[in-house]
Design a protein around this motif. Structure first.
Motif, PDB file in Angstrom:
ATOM      1  N   SER A 598       0.845  -1.192   0.000  1.00  0.00           N
ATOM      2  CA  SER A 598       0.000   0.000   0.000  1.00  0.00           C
ATOM      3  C   SER A 598       0.873   1.232   0.000  1.00  0.00           C
ATOM      4  O   SER A 598       2.010   1.210   0.491  1.00  0.00           O
ATOM      5  N   LYS A 599       0.333   2.294  -0.566  1.00  0.00           N
ATOM      6  CA  LYS A 599       1.050   3.559  -0.542  1.00  0.00           C
ATOM      7  C   LYS A 599       1.132   4.124   0.868  1.00  0.00           C
ATOM      8  O   LYS A 599       1.954   5.008   1.136  1.00  0.00           O
ATOM      9  N   LYS A 600       0.281   3.636   1.764  1.00  0.00           N
ATOM     10  CA  LYS A 600       0.266   4.157   3.128  1.00  0.00           C
ATOM     11  C   LYS A 600       0.756   3.116   4.138  1.00  0.00           C
ATOM     12  O   LYS A 600       0.374   3.145   5.305  1.00  0.00           O
ATOM     13  N   GLU A 601       1.595   2.220   3.667  1.00  0.00           N
ATOM     14  CA  GLU A 601       2.157   1.243   4.594  1.00  0.00           C
ATOM     15  C   GLU A 601       3.231   1.916   5.438  1.00  0.00           C
ATOM     16  O   GLU A 601       4.156   2.546   4.907  1.00  0.00           O
ATOM     17  N   ARG A 602       3.113   1.762   6.761  1.00  0.00           N
ATOM     18  CA  ARG A 602       3.988   2.479   7.677  1.00  0.00           C
ATOM     19  C   ARG A 602       5.130   1.595   8.171  1.00  0.00           C
ATOM     20  O   ARG A 602       5.182   0.398   7.911  1.00  0.00           O
ATOM     21  N   LEU A 603       5.986   2.244   8.967  1.00  0.00           N
ATOM     22  CA  LEU A 603       7.119   1.574   9.557  1.00  0.00           C
ATOM     23  C   LEU A 603       6.677   0.447  10.494  1.00  0.00           C
ATOM     24  O   LEU A 603       7.228  -0.659  10.480  1.00  0.00           O
ATOM     25  N   SER A 604       5.687   0.744  11.286  1.00  0.00           N
ATOM     26  CA  SER A 604       5.208  -0.260  12.242  1.00  0.00           C
ATOM     27  C   SER A 604       4.598  -1.460  11.519  1.00  0.00           C
ATOM     28  O   SER A 604       4.713  -2.597  11.983  1.00  0.00           O
ATOM     29  N   ASP A 605       3.962  -1.223  10.380  1.00  0.00           N
ATOM     30  CA  ASP A 605       3.368  -2.316   9.619  1.00  0.00           C
ATOM     31  C   ASP A 605       4.434  -3.302   9.143  1.00  0.00           C
ATOM     32  O   ASP A 605       4.251  -4.518   9.216  1.00  0.00           O
ATOM     33  N   ILE A 606       5.545  -2.777   8.653  1.00  0.00           N
ATOM     34  CA  ILE A 606       6.579  -3.667   8.116  1.00  0.00           C
ATOM     35  C   ILE A 606       7.271  -4.425   9.232  1.00  0.00           C
ATOM     36  O   ILE A 606       7.714  -5.566   9.055  1.00  0.00           O
ATOM     37  N   ILE A 607       7.386  -3.767  10.435  1.00  0.00           N
ATOM     38  CA  ILE A 607       7.971  -4.466  11.591  1.00  0.00           C
ATOM     39  C   ILE A 607       7.073  -5.645  11.976  1.00  0.00           C
ATOM     40  O   ILE A 607       7.540  -6.753  12.257  1.00  0.00           O
ATOM     41  N   VAL A 657      19.227  10.029   5.464  1.00  0.00           N
ATOM     42  CA  VAL A 657      18.869   9.386   6.730  1.00  0.00           C
ATOM     43  C   VAL A 657      17.582  10.029   7.255  1.00  0.00           C
ATOM     44  O   VAL A 657      17.505  11.257   7.390  1.00  0.00           O
ATOM     45  N   VAL A 658      16.572   9.195   7.490  1.00  0.00           N
ATOM     46  CA  VAL A 658      15.285   9.673   8.020  1.00  0.00           C
ATOM     47  C   VAL A 658      15.310   9.486   9.539  1.00  0.00           C
ATOM     48  O   VAL A 658      15.458   8.349  10.031  1.00  0.00           O
ATOM     49  N   GLY A 659      15.209  10.599  10.268  1.00  0.00           N
ATOM     50  CA  GLY A 659      15.253  10.520  11.726  1.00  0.00           C
ATOM     51  C   GLY A 659      13.967   9.913  12.285  1.00  0.00           C
ATOM     52  O   GLY A 659      12.874  10.456  12.109  1.00  0.00           O
ATOM     53  N   ILE A 660      14.070   8.768  12.967  1.00  0.00           N
ATOM     54  CA  ILE A 660      12.903   8.088  13.547  1.00  0.00           C
ATOM     55  C   ILE A 660      13.225   7.667  14.980  1.00  0.00           C
ATOM     56  O   ILE A 660      14.407   7.580  15.356  1.00  0.00           O
ATOM     57  N   ASP A 661      12.210   7.421  15.743  1.00  0.00           N
ATOM     58  CA  ASP A 661      12.356   6.835  17.084  1.00  0.00           C
ATOM     59  C   ASP A 661      11.509   5.570  17.090  1.00  0.00           C
ATOM     60  O   ASP A 661      10.294   5.615  17.315  1.00  0.00           O
ATOM     61  N   LEU A 662      12.154   4.455  16.777  1.00  0.00           N
ATOM     62  CA  LEU A 662      11.418   3.207  16.625  1.00  0.00           C
ATOM     63  C   LEU A 662      10.770   2.767  17.937  1.00  0.00           C
ATOM     64  O   LEU A 662       9.720   2.117  17.937  1.00  0.00           O
ATOM     65  N   ASP A 674       6.071   7.277  12.908  1.00  0.00           N
ATOM     66  CA  ASP A 674       5.675   6.088  12.163  1.00  0.00           C
ATOM     67  C   ASP A 674       5.403   6.498  10.713  1.00  0.00           C
ATOM     68  O   ASP A 674       4.267   6.631  10.267  1.00  0.00           O
ATOM     69  N   VAL A 675       6.499   6.708   9.963  1.00  0.00           N
ATOM     70  CA  VAL A 675       6.414   7.310   8.624  1.00  0.00           C
ATOM     71  C   VAL A 675       5.934   6.296   7.598  1.00  0.00           C
ATOM     72  O   VAL A 675       6.028   5.077   7.796  1.00  0.00           O
ATOM     73  N   PHE A 676       5.387   6.822   6.483  1.00  0.00           N
ATOM     74  CA  PHE A 676       5.048   5.971   5.349  1.00  0.00           C
ATOM     75  C   PHE A 676       6.339   5.546   4.638  1.00  0.00           C
ATOM     76  O   PHE A 676       7.260   6.346   4.431  1.00  0.00           O
ATOM     77  N   LEU A 677       6.371   4.310   4.233  1.00  0.00           N
ATOM     78  CA  LEU A 677       7.562   3.791   3.551  1.00  0.00           C
ATOM     79  C   LEU A 677       7.480   4.016   2.048  1.00  0.00           C
ATOM     80  O   LEU A 677       6.392   4.102   1.480  1.00  0.00           O
ATOM     81  N   GLN A 678       8.657   4.098   1.441  1.00  0.00           N
ATOM     82  CA  GLN A 678       8.756   4.261  -0.004  1.00  0.00           C
ATOM     83  C   GLN A 678       9.646   3.149  -0.575  1.00  0.00           C
ATOM     84  O   GLN A 678      10.486   2.584   0.144  1.00  0.00           O
ATOM     85  N   PRO A 679       9.439   2.823  -1.860  1.00  0.00           N
ATOM     86  CA  PRO A 679      10.291   1.792  -2.469  1.00  0.00           C
ATOM     87  C   PRO A 679      11.774   2.137  -2.308  1.00  0.00           C
ATOM     88  O   PRO A 679      12.182   3.279  -2.516  1.00  0.00           O
TER      89      PRO A 679
END
Length: 798
Positions: A598-607, A657-662, A674-679
């Motif tokens: 999905s275009k709106k798949e987030r970081l948490s979704d992939i984890i 580098v995308v600054g995140i706090d996992l 919880d950013v949207f992921l890109q290819p």
């Protein structure tokens, strides 16, 4: 037989040891007093007679030589064997020849004092050309026998006898039982016949019809000859040469004629008379070997001064300085110089001559080459032909055989076109051009109607150097093409073809891609000639079509024909996406590549799709990188900025580098971290860290153990403290996830950022300050002086 051999050996000892009228007692021979030449002759004689060294020594011992004498003789012979290989003189047929080291060597010539342009100089100063006779070859029958030469006479068959006889000063040889025979001054061939005739007096069987006795007469040692080379030669003197040497051998050793010597009249003098005039040119130019005549002992080679010396240059094959004889002409000189080159102007040459008072110039036409004589000091120059053609015309363009053609008398334009096999089908008939060279070398343009010339209605007489240009219809119009962009296999520019349809162009471009929209195909067309006559806001016509994947058009759209310069755009289908993958590495249960759903798949979704984090995962240190392709436009803008400001620098590492706090993301999915992921995104979840790295301007950059709750200053102290050039107020921390935090200023105090495990503390260096120059200090002093003067003036006024 051994007795005979022993007697011969004793006879040889008597020959080499200077004793007058006494029989030689071998016991009285002082071996140490014998010369090297005598020892060499003794060795040669032993070898000639077929004796081994041991056999020869045994015979000497039998004749009374002591063992001490024999040992001394053997030592002398061994020394001679190994001193030089050149001491061997025996040829293949057993004839004895003189030692090479007895002959004269080539004189050293100082080439700096030589004009190497003189023709023939290199002939006598060439290392690969010495004219030295081969001492190992049989003596030719033409050799003239002289005093000191040895003659071998061998008789075999019914009678056996061998003679080794030396020619005495009177030219005679003394054959036992026959008496004196005069052979001096005659050739070997004649001498052999004279000796044979004398041998028949005691060996009658030699002349029988079926003889049983035979005789051979050969030359043995040939006495070296001494020749005097005098006159205009580089190294005049007396030279010792082999008996079969020639005149060129003597000239080679002496270096040949010097700067003033003649190559055309070298004289050989014998017994006070000039017996030959040698012309080296006859040998060099014509290859006449008879010029190189053999010499005799006592001959004189005399080189007089040159006769006529002439310089030649220009378009001749061998430029240089030549010598001419009296009566020779320019034609002879051209022959000596190898003839004209292919670029030579042979109709006339330039002759520069010295008179008794001044210089003179002459034009010599080719008709006078045979009659114009040479004078000393002449200079001849041959020019180059002109870079022009006397009968060439050119036709170019839309003919079947363009190129150069011969300008025959009365040739017309129509005939030239016919010679070129006519015009091509794409010929432009309305106009052609002739570029003509006028008499003053200016250019003239002549236009003509190609159609009229072809029909015979009009024709033009051509001239030398005319260039005829017949254009093609494609030469006079813009190149016609069509462009196609977007979702086709091979977008680009294609040649325009009449009656080309939209489906034809798409087919030429390889057909649609899967991403193409069938319902949105657009064509942009230029305004036509009538429309561009007036200024309007319209710049193009746009047409839209629907084309199926199998290139089917509606009946109306089929009638639409493309025109030159049309631009076709194939749009992408709205719902098509390329898709893409992301990669997750490190402390997750199922690391690897994952496809975005999905275009709106987030970081948490992939984890979660990766099975979640492992117990050892350090979520706070997780780093997300995103591919960043910098366009050429951005690169050019950056280059311009760096040229204007040299302190700027840009890195192009290919990702950001995308600054995140996992940790926050996993506790509260859907928050701002919880950013949207890109290819192409890549997430790395590290294992828990226990160190903090300190780098930059500290006394001891190290990695030290992390202590919870400790500030940045604690880790600086563990690295030895700040360095002298440390910029304390600019210290910053790079966190494991790629984010960074800098030092803040509060009043006069530095507020350092927090430090977590896995962080890196960086202390930058103070910028270097340039010391003030003397001119700057002078300017400041001047300003202060002016300010002081102003203050004093104001105080006085008060």
């Amino acid at each position: 037989m051994h007795k005979i051999t022993c007697l011969l050996l004793l006879f040889f000892l008597a020959l080499v040891v200077p004793v007058s009228g006494q029989e030689v007692d071998p016991r009285s021979v002082d071996v140490s007093s014998l010369s090297d030449q005598q020892i060499m002759k003794l060795m040669t004689e032993i070898e000639k007679r077929g004796l081994s060294e041991n056999e020869a020594m045994a015979l000497a011992r039998a004749r009374g030589m002591s063992q001490a004498q024999i040992d001394a003789l053997k030592r002398r012979m061994e020394e001679m064997k190994y001193s030089s290989e050149d001491t061997k003189r025996a040829s293949e047929d057993g004839e004895l020849m003189p030692l090479e080291d007895e002959f004269s060597e080539k004189a050293e010539i100082d080439t700096t004092k030589v004009d190497e342009r003189i023709f023939g100089f290199s002939f006598f100063n060439n290392e690969k050309l010495s004219f030295e006779p081969n001492v190992n070859l049989p003596v030719p029958s033409s050799y003239v026998i002289g005093a000191g030469d040895e003659i071998f006479i061998d008789v075999w068959g019914a009678s056996q006898q061998s003679y080794q006889i030396e020619v005495d000063r009177n030219g005679n040889i003394n054959i036992p039982n026959i008496g004196p025979v005069h052979v001096g001054g005659i050739t070997q061939g004649k001498a052999s016949k004279v000796i044979f005739d004398k041998l028949t007096l005691i060996y009658r069987d030699l002349v029988n019809e079926q003889p049983r006795t035979f005789a051979s007469i050969n030359m043995g040692t040939i006495k070296a000859i001494k020749v005097n080379v005098i006159g205009e030669v580089f190294a005049p003197g007396t030279y010792t040469l082999p008996g079969t040497a020639s005149a060129f051998n003597a000239l080679y050793l002496s270096g040949g004629p010097n700067m003033t010597g003649s190559f055309r009249d070298i004289q050989v003098i014998r017994d006070g008379k000039v017996i030959s005039h040698l012309d080296v040119y006859d040998y060099l130019i014509n290859g006449n070997g008879s010029v190189n005549m053999p010499l005799r002992d006592g001959d004189i080679v005399m080189i007089p001064t040159y006769i006529n010396r002439v310089k030649v240059g220009g378009e001749l094959k061998r430029e240089g300085i030549y010598e001419g004889k009296d009566g020779e002409t320019i034609s002879d000189l051209i022959k000596y110089s190898g003839g004209f080159t292919e670029e030579a102007y042979t109709h006339r040459l330039e002759l520069y001559r010295n008179t008794s008072r001044q210089k003179q110039f002459k034009d010599v036409l080719n008709t006078k080459f045979e009659t114009t004589g040479l004078s000393n000091g002449d200079s001849i120059f041959v020019g180059t032909i002109l870079e022009r053609f006397e009968n060439k015309i050119t036709i170019e363009g839309a003919v079947f055989r363009p190129g150069n053609y011969e300008m025959s008398e009365g040739l017309t334009l129509k005939e030239l076109i016919d010679n070129a096999d006519g015009v091509r089908e794409d010929v432009f008939l309305n106009r052609g051009l002739i570029t003509r060279l006028n008499e003053d070398l200016t250019l003239q343009n002549i236009s003509f109607n190609v159609g009229e010339v072809l029909r015979g209605e009009k024709d033009i007489a051509l001239q030398r150097e005319d260039i005829v240009m017949i254009s093609s219809i494609y030469d006079i119009r813009e190149l016609q093409s069509i462009k196609i962009f977007g979702e086709v296999q091979q977008p680009g520019e294609f040649d325009y073809k009449e009656n080309m349809s939209l489906a034809d162009l798409i087919l030429s471009a390889g057909g649609f891609k899967e991403s193409a929209s069938e319902a949105f195909v657009e064509i942009s067309r230029r305004l036509n000639r009538e429309e561009i006559k007036n200024v309007t806001e319209k710049v193009a016509h746009v047409f839209q079509f629907t084309v199926t994947k199998d290139l089917q058009l509606s009946d109306e759209d089929k009638r639409f024909v493309l025109k030159p310069f049309d631009q076709v755009f194939i749009r992408r289908a709205p719902g098509f996406t390329e898709g893409g993958n992301v990669k997750i590495l490190g402390e997750v249960k199922f690391a690897g590549d994952y496809s975005l759903t999905s275009k709106k798949e987030r970081l948490s979704d992939i984890i979660n799709r990766a099975g979640g984090l492992t117990p050892d995962a350090f979520a706070k240190g997780a780093m997300l990188t995103r591919k960043n392709k910098v366009s050429q436009t951005i690169k050019r803008l950056r280059e311009e900025l760096m040229e204007k400001d040299t302190s700027l620098s840009f890195s192009d590492i290919g990702f950001d580098v995308v600054g995140i706090d996992l940790e926050k993301v996993m506790k509260n999915p859907g928050n701002r971290d919880d950013v949207f992921l890109q290819p192409g995104d890549e997430l790395v979840v590290p294992r828990g860290m226990q160190t903090v790295k300190v780098s930059g301007e500290v006394l001891n950059p190290i990695s030290t153990a992390y202590v919870k709750g400790k500030s940045l200053k604690h880790y600086i102290d563990h690295s030895g403290g700040f360095g002298l050039q440390a910029k304390k107020s600019k210290a910053y921390v790079i966190y494991p996830n790629g984010a960074a935090a800098s030092t803040k200023k509060f009043l006069f105090f530095n507020r350092y950022p927090d430090v977590i495990t896995g962080s890196e503390i960086v202390v930058p260096k103070k910028p270097e300050r340039q010391p003030m120059t003397a001119s700057a200090w002078i300017a400041i002093a001047g300003s202060l002086a002016s300010l002081s003067l102003t203050i004093v003036t104001l105080v006085n006024k008060m």
